[in-house]
Motif scaffolding. Structure first.
Motif, PDB file in Angstrom:
ATOM      1  N   VAL A  46      23.634 -33.258 -15.790  1.00  0.00           N
ATOM      2  CA  VAL A  46      22.187 -33.046 -15.747  1.00  0.00           C
ATOM      3  C   VAL A  46      21.723 -32.712 -14.326  1.00  0.00           C
ATOM      4  N   LEU A  47      22.398 -33.231 -13.333  1.00  0.00           N
ATOM      5  CA  LEU A  47      22.025 -32.972 -11.943  1.00  0.00           C
ATOM      6  C   LEU A  47      22.305 -31.522 -11.534  1.00  0.00           C
ATOM      7  N   ALA A  48      23.302 -30.922 -12.112  1.00  0.00           N
ATOM      8  CA  ALA A  48      23.731 -29.572 -11.714  1.00  0.00           C
ATOM      9  C   ALA A  48      22.617 -28.529 -11.774  1.00  0.00           C
ATOM     10  N   PRO A  49      21.814 -28.462 -12.842  1.00  0.00           N
ATOM     11  CA  PRO A  49      20.741 -27.451 -12.857  1.00  0.00           C
ATOM     12  C   PRO A  49      19.704 -27.633 -11.749  1.00  0.00           C
ATOM     13  N   ALA A  50      19.461 -28.866 -11.346  1.00  0.00           N
ATOM     14  CA  ALA A  50      18.524 -29.100 -10.243  1.00  0.00           C
ATOM     15  C   ALA A  50      19.061 -28.505  -8.950  1.00  0.00           C
ATOM     16  N   LEU A  51      20.385 -28.565  -8.784  1.00  0.00           N
ATOM     17  CA  LEU A  51      21.009 -28.035  -7.563  1.00  0.00           C
ATOM     18  C   LEU A  51      20.981 -26.511  -7.518  1.00  0.00           C
ATOM     19  N   LYS A  52      20.772 -25.868  -8.660  1.00  0.00           N
ATOM     20  CA  LYS A  52      20.663 -24.404  -8.676  1.00  0.00           C
ATOM     21  C   LYS A  52      19.347 -23.948  -8.069  1.00  0.00           C
ATOM     22  N   VAL A  53      18.338 -24.810  -8.098  1.00  0.00           N
ATOM     23  CA  VAL A  53      16.989 -24.418  -7.695  1.00  0.00           C
ATOM     24  C   VAL A  53      16.558 -25.062  -6.382  1.00  0.00           C
ATOM     25  N   LEU A  54      16.870 -26.336  -6.228  1.00  0.00           N
ATOM     26  CA  LEU A  54      16.397 -27.102  -5.074  1.00  0.00           C
ATOM     27  C   LEU A  54      17.486 -27.223  -4.015  1.00  0.00           C
ATOM     28  N   PRO A  55      17.117 -27.431  -2.761  1.00  0.00           N
ATOM     29  CA  PRO A  55      18.114 -27.599  -1.697  1.00  0.00           C
ATOM     30  C   PRO A  55      18.984 -28.835  -1.951  1.00  0.00           C
ATOM     31  N   VAL A  56      20.270 -28.683  -1.729  1.00  0.00           N
ATOM     32  CA  VAL A  56      21.223 -29.751  -2.026  1.00  0.00           C
ATOM     33  C   VAL A  56      20.915 -31.032  -1.252  1.00  0.00           C
ATOM     34  N   GLY A  57      20.528 -30.914  -0.005  1.00  0.00           N
ATOM     35  CA  GLY A  57      20.221 -32.098   0.789  1.00  0.00           C
ATOM     36  C   GLY A  57      19.025 -32.862   0.251  1.00  0.00           C
ATOM     37  N   VAL A  58      18.021 -32.137  -0.203  1.00  0.00           N
ATOM     38  CA  VAL A  58      16.831 -32.760  -0.771  1.00  0.00           C
ATOM     39  C   VAL A  58      17.180 -33.452  -2.079  1.00  0.00           C
ATOM     40  N   VAL A  59      17.906 -32.759  -2.947  1.00  0.00           N
ATOM     41  CA  VAL A  59      18.300 -33.336  -4.235  1.00  0.00           C
ATOM     42  C   VAL A  59      19.124 -34.590  -4.024  1.00  0.00           C
ATOM     43  N   TYR A  60      20.108 -34.511  -3.164  1.00  0.00           N
ATOM     44  CA  TYR A  60      20.982 -35.664  -2.958  1.00  0.00           C
ATOM     45  C   TYR A  60      20.228 -36.837  -2.343  1.00  0.00           C
ATOM     46  N   ALA A  61      19.374 -36.567  -1.374  1.00  0.00           N
ATOM     47  CA  ALA A  61      18.622 -37.645  -0.725  1.00  0.00           C
ATOM     48  C   ALA A  61      17.708 -38.353  -1.720  1.00  0.00           C
ATOM     49  N   ILE A  62      17.027 -37.599  -2.556  1.00  0.00           N
ATOM     50  CA  ILE A  62      16.134 -38.204  -3.537  1.00  0.00           C
ATOM     51  C   ILE A  62      16.942 -38.925  -4.606  1.00  0.00           C
TER      52      ILE A  62
END
Length: 105
Positions: A46-62
């Motif tokens: 489920v996390l993978a589609p978010a990484l297609k759109v948002l910056p990886v550092g932001v996604v991981y930090a949140i």
């Protein structure tokens, strides 16, 4: 579904997976271990589609920050983990950082 919704669902799955891991008692209760592994797998899916759109550092930090806070609170509620005012203060800082990243992305 938006990238942010994928991220929210992934965070919820990660929190549930971590609680299941605790319930497995070091994989001595193997059924909880399997639940945990399964939830982590779905979480990453489920996390993978978010990484297609948002910056990886932001996604991981949140993802990591909100997960830390969620697991800490559930640990206190479900397992009697002790949280002090200092813990809550630092968790507040984590959430402030997560909200700040959301607002600036």
């Amino acid at each position: 579904m938006s990238a942010w919704m994928y991220l929210i669902v992934a965070i919820c799955l990660e929190i549930c997976a971590t609680v299941a891991l605790k319930l497995s008692e070091g994989f001595e209760k193997w059924h909880w271990g399997l639940v945990s592994i399964s939830l982590y797998a779905v979480c990453f899916w489920v996390l993978a589609p978010a990484l297609k759109v948002l910056p990886v550092g932001v996604v991981y930090a949140i993802w990591a920050g909100v997960g830390i806070v969620g697991v800490s609170i559930l640990g206190a509620l479900l397992f009697g983990d002790r949280l002090t005012a200092v813990h809550y203060g630092f968790m507040s800082m984590i959430l402030i950082g997560a909200v700040g990243l959301k607002l600036t992305t």
